[in-house]
Design an enzyme around this catalytic site. Structure first.
Site, PDB file in Angstrom:
ATOM      1  N   LYS A 119      24.869  32.767  22.088  1.00 49.55           N
ATOM      2  CA  LYS A 119      25.201  33.131  23.473  1.00 49.55           C
ATOM      3  C   LYS A 119      26.525  33.891  23.573  1.00 49.55           C
ATOM      4  CE  LYS A 119      26.904  28.596  25.010  1.00 49.55           C
ATOM      5  NZ  LYS A 119      27.563  28.407  23.718  1.00 49.55           N
ATOM      6  N   ARG A 126      29.022  23.433  31.605  1.00 47.55           N
ATOM      7  CA  ARG A 126      28.453  22.661  30.505  1.00 47.55           C
ATOM      8  C   ARG A 126      28.168  21.225  30.919  1.00 47.55           C
ATOM      9  NH1 ARG A 126      31.276  25.899  25.936  1.00 47.55           N
ATOM     10  NH2 ARG A 126      30.193  25.263  24.071  1.00 47.55           N
TER      11      ARG A 126
HETATM   12  P1  AMP Z   1      32.542  27.347  22.334  1.00 45.60           P
HETATM   13  O1  AMP Z   1      33.467  28.374  21.776  1.00 45.60           O
HETATM   14  O2  AMP Z   1      31.889  27.792  23.604  1.00 45.60           O
HETATM   15  O3  AMP Z   1      31.568  26.840  21.306  1.00 45.60           O
HETATM   16  O4  AMP Z   1      33.453  26.094  22.748  1.00 45.60           O
HETATM   17  C1  AMP Z   1      34.239  25.397  21.776  1.00 45.60           C
HETATM   18  C2  AMP Z   1      34.679  24.064  22.325  1.00 45.60           C
HETATM   19  O5  AMP Z   1      35.496  24.245  23.492  1.00 45.60           O
HETATM   20  C3  AMP Z   1      33.567  23.119  22.796  1.00 45.60           C
HETATM   21  O6  AMP Z   1      33.003  22.388  21.717  1.00 45.60           O
HETATM   22  C4  AMP Z   1      34.329  22.228  23.763  1.00 45.60           C
HETATM   23  O7  AMP Z   1      35.122  21.270  23.104  1.00 45.60           O
HETATM   24  C5  AMP Z   1      35.270  23.226  24.442  1.00 45.60           C
HETATM   25  N1  AMP Z   1      34.656  23.835  25.648  1.00 45.60           N
HETATM   26  C6  AMP Z   1      34.332  25.143  25.836  1.00 45.60           C
HETATM   27  N2  AMP Z   1      33.810  25.340  27.057  1.00 45.60           N
HETATM   28  C7  AMP Z   1      33.801  24.129  27.664  1.00 45.60           C
HETATM   29  C8  AMP Z   1      33.365  23.650  28.931  1.00 45.60           C
HETATM   30  N3  AMP Z   1      32.816  24.475  29.839  1.00 45.60           N
HETATM   31  N4  AMP Z   1      33.493  22.329  29.193  1.00 45.60           N
HETATM   32  C9  AMP Z   1      34.050  21.485  28.314  1.00 45.60           C
HETATM   33  N5  AMP Z   1      34.458  21.850  27.093  1.00 45.60           N
HETATM   34  C10 AMP Z   1      34.350  23.161  26.766  1.00 45.60           C
END
Ligand code: AMP
Length: 217
Positions: A13, A88
């Site tokens: 994504k 999320r």
């Molecule tokens: P991503 O780069 O989108 O895979 O996000 C990495 C990490 O950031 C996730 O595993 C969460 O710990 C945190 N994170 C990112 N977006 C969110 C969100 N909308 N709500 C809560 N935690 C988030």
């Protein structure tokens, strides 16, 4: 065009959201990138978020809702945006619905990218990137010419600290429990479009563009 990209970690994504945002000329808003930047700068929010990210858990809604709320109020979002990794949880989705009402904005579409645990785990554990120029690689599918060295700038490649097998399992569990129910939330609103994220990147991209701008490709 105001879009949300949903999907498990490693579904692609981020890659697709970035490309679609560039194509539409609207901001790509990745809460993961914003949090990683806050962690690196050691802001108060970043310090609070660090351990959650490191263990694959979602950071608390109170924290991420403030960060996202402030971002979406900025002027560049008036013409549109692509949200990557937000919402999320149901608390985040409710906050977003209220925030968009306040700003007199309406969502156009929600793209849900589907991929199995086996596929995402293999993708995530092989991911490497260049901290200098941002180029990304995969040890199996797109390895650099020299092991662990960036083809573009010669810098050493790094692995995201939460891209390990153990943390991927925790991230996937969080996705299944807290994020997957949002597909139904947006389905009821008539906004949900599902895409197979196990196809190759170009095919997934074409399928997404056909959804957001039918007949353009
Ligand atoms: P991503 O780069 O989108 O895979 O996000 C990495 C990490 O950031 C996730 O595993 C969460 O710990 C945190 N994170 C990112 N977006 C969110 C969100 N909308 N709500 C809560 N935690 C988030």
């Amino acid at each position: 065009m105001k879009l949300i990209f949903l999907g498990p970690p490693g579904s692609g994504k981020g890659t697709q959201a970035k490309r679609v945002a560039a194509y539409l000329g609207v901001p790509h808003i990745s809460t993961g990138d914003m949090l990683r930047e806050a962690v690196a700068r050691e802001t108060p929010g970043g310090v609070k978020a660090r351990d959650f990210i490191g263990s694959g858990l979602l950071v608390p809604d109170e924290l991420i809702n403030i960060i996202l709320g402030e971002r979406i109020e900025r002027k560049d979002c008036q013409k549109g945006f692509v949200l990557d990794g937000f919402p999320r949880s149901s608390g985040q989705a409710d906050m977003l619905t209220k925030k968009l009402q306040e700003l007199s904005m309406t969502l156009d579409k929600v793209i849900d990218i589907i991929a199995s645990f086996q596929v995402i785990s293999e993708r995530i554990c092989g991911r490497r990137s260049c901290p200098n120029c941002g180029a990304s690689y995969h040890i199996l599918y797109s390895s650099p010419e020299k092991k662990d060295i960036c083809n573009e700038c010669g810098n050493s490649l790094v692995r995201r600290s939460d891209d390990t097998e153990e943390v991927v399992q925790a991230r996937y569990k969080e996705y299944m429990e807290k994020t997957m129910p949002l597909s139904d939330y947006y389905k009821h609103k008539g906004l949900l479009y599902t895409v197979n994220g196990e196809l190759d990147i170009e095919e997934v991209y074409k399928n997404i563009v056909n959804i957001i701008l039918p007949k353009m490709l």
